[in-house]
Design a protein around this motif. Structure first.
Motif, mmCIF file in Angstrom:
data_model
loop_
_atom_site.group_PDB
_atom_site.id
_atom_site.type_symbol
_atom_site.label_atom_id
_atom_site.label_comp_id
_atom_site.label_asym_id
_atom_site.label_seq_id
_atom_site.Cartn_x
_atom_site.Cartn_y
_atom_site.Cartn_z
ATOM 1 N N SER A 1 -10.868 5.151 2.434
ATOM 2 C CA SER A 1 -10.336 5.442 3.772
ATOM 3 C C SER A 1 -11.035 6.643 4.374
ATOM 4 O O SER A 1 -11.328 6.674 5.576
ATOM 5 C CB SER A 1 -8.833 5.710 3.692
ATOM 6 N N ASP B 1 -8.960 -0.913 7.711
ATOM 7 C CA ASP B 1 -8.544 -0.326 6.439
ATOM 8 C C ASP B 1 -7.479 -1.205 5.797
ATOM 9 O O ASP B 1 -6.328 -1.184 6.206
ATOM 10 C CB ASP B 1 -8.008 1.092 6.671
ATOM 11 N N GLU B 2 -7.894 -1.979 4.804
ATOM 12 C CA GLU B 2 -6.998 -2.937 4.132
ATOM 13 C C GLU B 2 -6.199 -3.760 5.129
ATOM 14 O O GLU B 2 -4.972 -3.741 5.122
ATOM 15 C CB GLU B 2 -6.051 -2.190 3.188
HETATM 16 MG MG LIG Z 1 -7.083 4.069 1.719
#
Ligand SMILES: [Mg+2]
Ligand SMILES: Nc1ncnc2c1ncn2[C@@H]1O[C@H](COP(=O)(O)OP(=O)(O)OP(=O)(O)O)[C@@H](O)[C@H]1O
Lengths: 384, 231
Positions: free
Chosen positions: B52, B173-174
């Motif tokens: 991240s 992010d994911e």
């Molecule tokens: Mg992360």
């Protein structure tokens, strides 16, 4: 930021408020209550300033019996009239007998002014007749010309009769005058009022004197008091507004004190909005970080927060000030003391000042939370 | 150099450290990375490996402690806060794991957010929002609030919000981390289409090998350093 962008951001702030309905309603109610108080106090101050502050248009002196403050005890012989007319700087004089229903401080005063009917239009040419005519009034015995505020408060119109202070009169017309005192009294014939109040025919309460120019008010007042100093009925002469300030001294002091209530109300509004916006911003840390991630600059986020505070101030201000002015308009309070009266009316100046203050308070209260919101590092906020 | 040969993103000797009280945490250390224009890159790696952090540096919401990050040949790490915000508005669409839609705004209003700062006429704004929502297959849910949508639908609205201003770079992010299999597939299909049909450059962090399989290239981040992974 262009104006159209600013407007869109304000729209966004408005959506945040309108879609958090309960929270917004509670804040608006609190701000409204504070601004209501503020506007009532401000109206009082405004009325007081108007009743006591001398301006360039003030040409009227009130000649009263020395050391007397109540119309029931001020007695002057009517023959002073000719003496007064001879004093240098005097343009017009009118003898007035005053009868009031209540000599103390009161919220509902009825004041009769007994004057020689032929003298009134000459003494006060700026009195306008809203209905009826001078001729009709002169030809009656118990007729009254009633000031429009007084008439509105009592619901009187031409043709009605009313009783007060033991005097019964018939309304023959309504008058409007730039001089606030005229709008709050009933003018009747002097001999009629002398009879009705069982006062001697030679006796009046006061003389109102119109001087040639406002720069000579004090000089003429001194000349008048000097002229009657050694008479059995010595006089005390003041400009009309100073006379009010003097006669209603307790009332003036009390109203002056209320400004602290107004200040307190403004501070309460500030605290309320500050608290509300602080909580809003705390609950929206991540949301603001998301906006910044989307490319909103810090100042746009700050603007959104200040916008919300301002809208809360403005909305609550509109509620509170509007309610206060409606309340004053509906009740038409007439403060009186020792026969002097002061009407508290809804005024545009108070509306403008109240709304302006509410807006400024709201914006200022949001300034610190806005600063916090725009300075927080985005990544940190996203991780909360 | 021919501009089309320049990678869209170029990271040179990038280091990022955070101070946590007394200790210094350095999730990214001497990192070099080029992301060519139009690539769909997946970043994998264990939790805490700095994925991240790297994504945030490339998206311009965080700054490296040292090193250079170039976008289209221009270094961005030294831009002022204001310029960086303006740069993000034009160049980056960010897709979060938890969607992060504004709860009091409808799908339409959420997607409209990035366009509000642009002095474009209302009509054009509406058309672009509608087009973005149509692209993610949610034109019919335009006036629904986030609470009235499923997780997958919320994420698709978030994707519409990320692409509505036409940024060349999308970071995610994911994006499927919180979705069930079907919803994840639809989100991945969408990203795949954006990469292939709309030539967007995409950098996606994921734990899910199925998600990584959609990408053109997979990189593994291990203790702040990159290891090339098999396709
Ligand atoms: Mg992360
Ligand atoms: N703002 C910050 N302040 C302090 N430490 C941070 C900050 N951001 C990240 N870190 C630390 O840096 C390290 C890497 O964090 P990062 O979020 O990049 O990991 P990640 O690979 O995304 O992990 P995950 O897969 O769990 O999301 C972690 O040890 C984290 O605690």
């Amino acid at each position: 930021m262009t104006p159209s962008v600013a407007l869109r951001l304000l729209g966004l702030a408005g959506k945040q408020l309108s879609r958090h309905r309960v929270r917004t309603f509670l804040t608006l109610a609190g701000v409204g209550a504070g601004m209501f108080l503020f506007a009532v106090v401000e109206s009082l101050q405004q009325a007081l300033a108007r009743a006591t502050r001398l301006g360039a248009n003030d040409l009227t002196l009130v000649v009263y019996r020395q050391n007397r403050f109540c119309p029931a005890t001020s007695r002057l012989p009517i023959y002073y009239l000719d003496e007064l007319r001879r004093i240098d700087g005097v343009r017009e004089v009118i003898p007035i007998l005053i009868a009031v229903n209540n000599c103390g401080a009161s919220l509902d005063i009825v004041t009769f002014r007994g004057v020689p009917p032929d003298l009134l239009p000459r003494f006060a040419p700026d009195i306008a007749l809203v209905s009826g005519s001078y001729e009709a009034w002169e030809s009656t015995d118990d007729g009254a010309l009633v000031g429009e505020h007084f008439a509105a408060r009592r619901g009187l119109k031409a043709g009605d009769a009313f009783d007060a202070a033991g005097v019964r009169v018939r309304v023959v017309g309504l008058i409007r005058s730039p001089n606030p005192q005229d709008n709050q009294v009933a003018y009747v014939h002097l001999p009629f009022l002398q009879k009705a109040t069982r006062r001697g025919l030679g006796e009046v309460t006061q003389f109102n004197v119109r001087v040639i120019d406002s720069g000579r008010l004090d000089a003429v007042a001194r000349a008048i008091d000097d002229r009657f100093r050694s008479e059995p009925e010595p006089t005390q002469t003041h400009p009309e507004k100073a006379f009010f300030a003097e006669g209603a001294r307790e009332l003036v002091a009390m109203i002056d004190f209320t400004r602290w209530i107004g200040l307190g109300a403004a501070l309460a509004v500030f605290g309320l909005v500050a608290n509300a916006v602080l909580l809003i911003v705390r609950g929206r840390v991540r949301e603001n970080a998301v906006l910044q991630t989307l490319g909103y600059p810090g100042r746009a986020v700050g603007f959104l927060v200040v916008g919300e505070g301002s809208l809360l101030g403005l909305g609550g201000g509109a509620l509170g000030v509007g309610a206060a002015l409606a309340f004053l308009g509906w009740n038409r309070f007439l403060f009186g003391s020792e026969g002097q009266t002061m009407a508290v009316l809804p005024e545009t100046a108070v509306l403008v000042r109240g709304m302006g203050l509410a807006l400024v308070l709201g914006a200022m209260a949001a300034a610190w939370p806005a600063w916090q919101a725009m300075r927080r590092p985005i990544v940190e906020s996203l991780r909360t | 150099m021919n501009p089309t040969d320049t990678p869209l993103i170029r990271c040179r000797d990038v280091r990022k450290s955070y101070r946590k009280g007394e200790t210094l945490v350095t999730p990214i250390e001497s990192l070099h990375l080029d992301v060519p224009r139009g690539e769909f890159l997946a970043l994998m790696g264990p939790s805490g490996s700095g994925k991240s952090t790297l994504l945030n540096l490339m998206a311009g919401i965080d700054r490296p402690t040292s090193g250079v990050i170039e976008f289209d040949g221009q270094p961005i790490q030294d831009l002022s806060r204001g310029h960086l915000a303006a740069w993000r508005a034009r160049h980056v669409g960010y897709i979060f794991q938890l969607y992060h839609l504004v709860p009091v705004l409808t799908a339409f209003e959420n997607v409209e957010l990035p366009l509000l700062l642009d002095p474009m006429p209302r009509r054009e704004r509406r058309e672009r929002v509608e087009a973005a929502l149509a692209l993610v297959g949610l034109a019919h849910r335009m006036h629904h609030f986030p609470r009235e949508l499923s997780g997958g639908e919320e994420q698709r609205v978030a994707i519409a919000r990320a692409i509505v201003a036409n940024p060349p770079l999308l970071v995610a992010d994911e994006p499927t981390g919180d979705l069930d299999r079907d919803a994840a597939d639809s989100v991945l299909g969408l990203l795949r289409a954006l990469s292939r049909d709309h030539r967007r450059t995409i950098v996606m962090v994921t734990h899910d090998p199925r998600a990584a399989a959609v990408a053109d290239r997979v990189l593994h981040l291990e203790k702040g350093r990159l290891l090339e992974g098999a396709r």
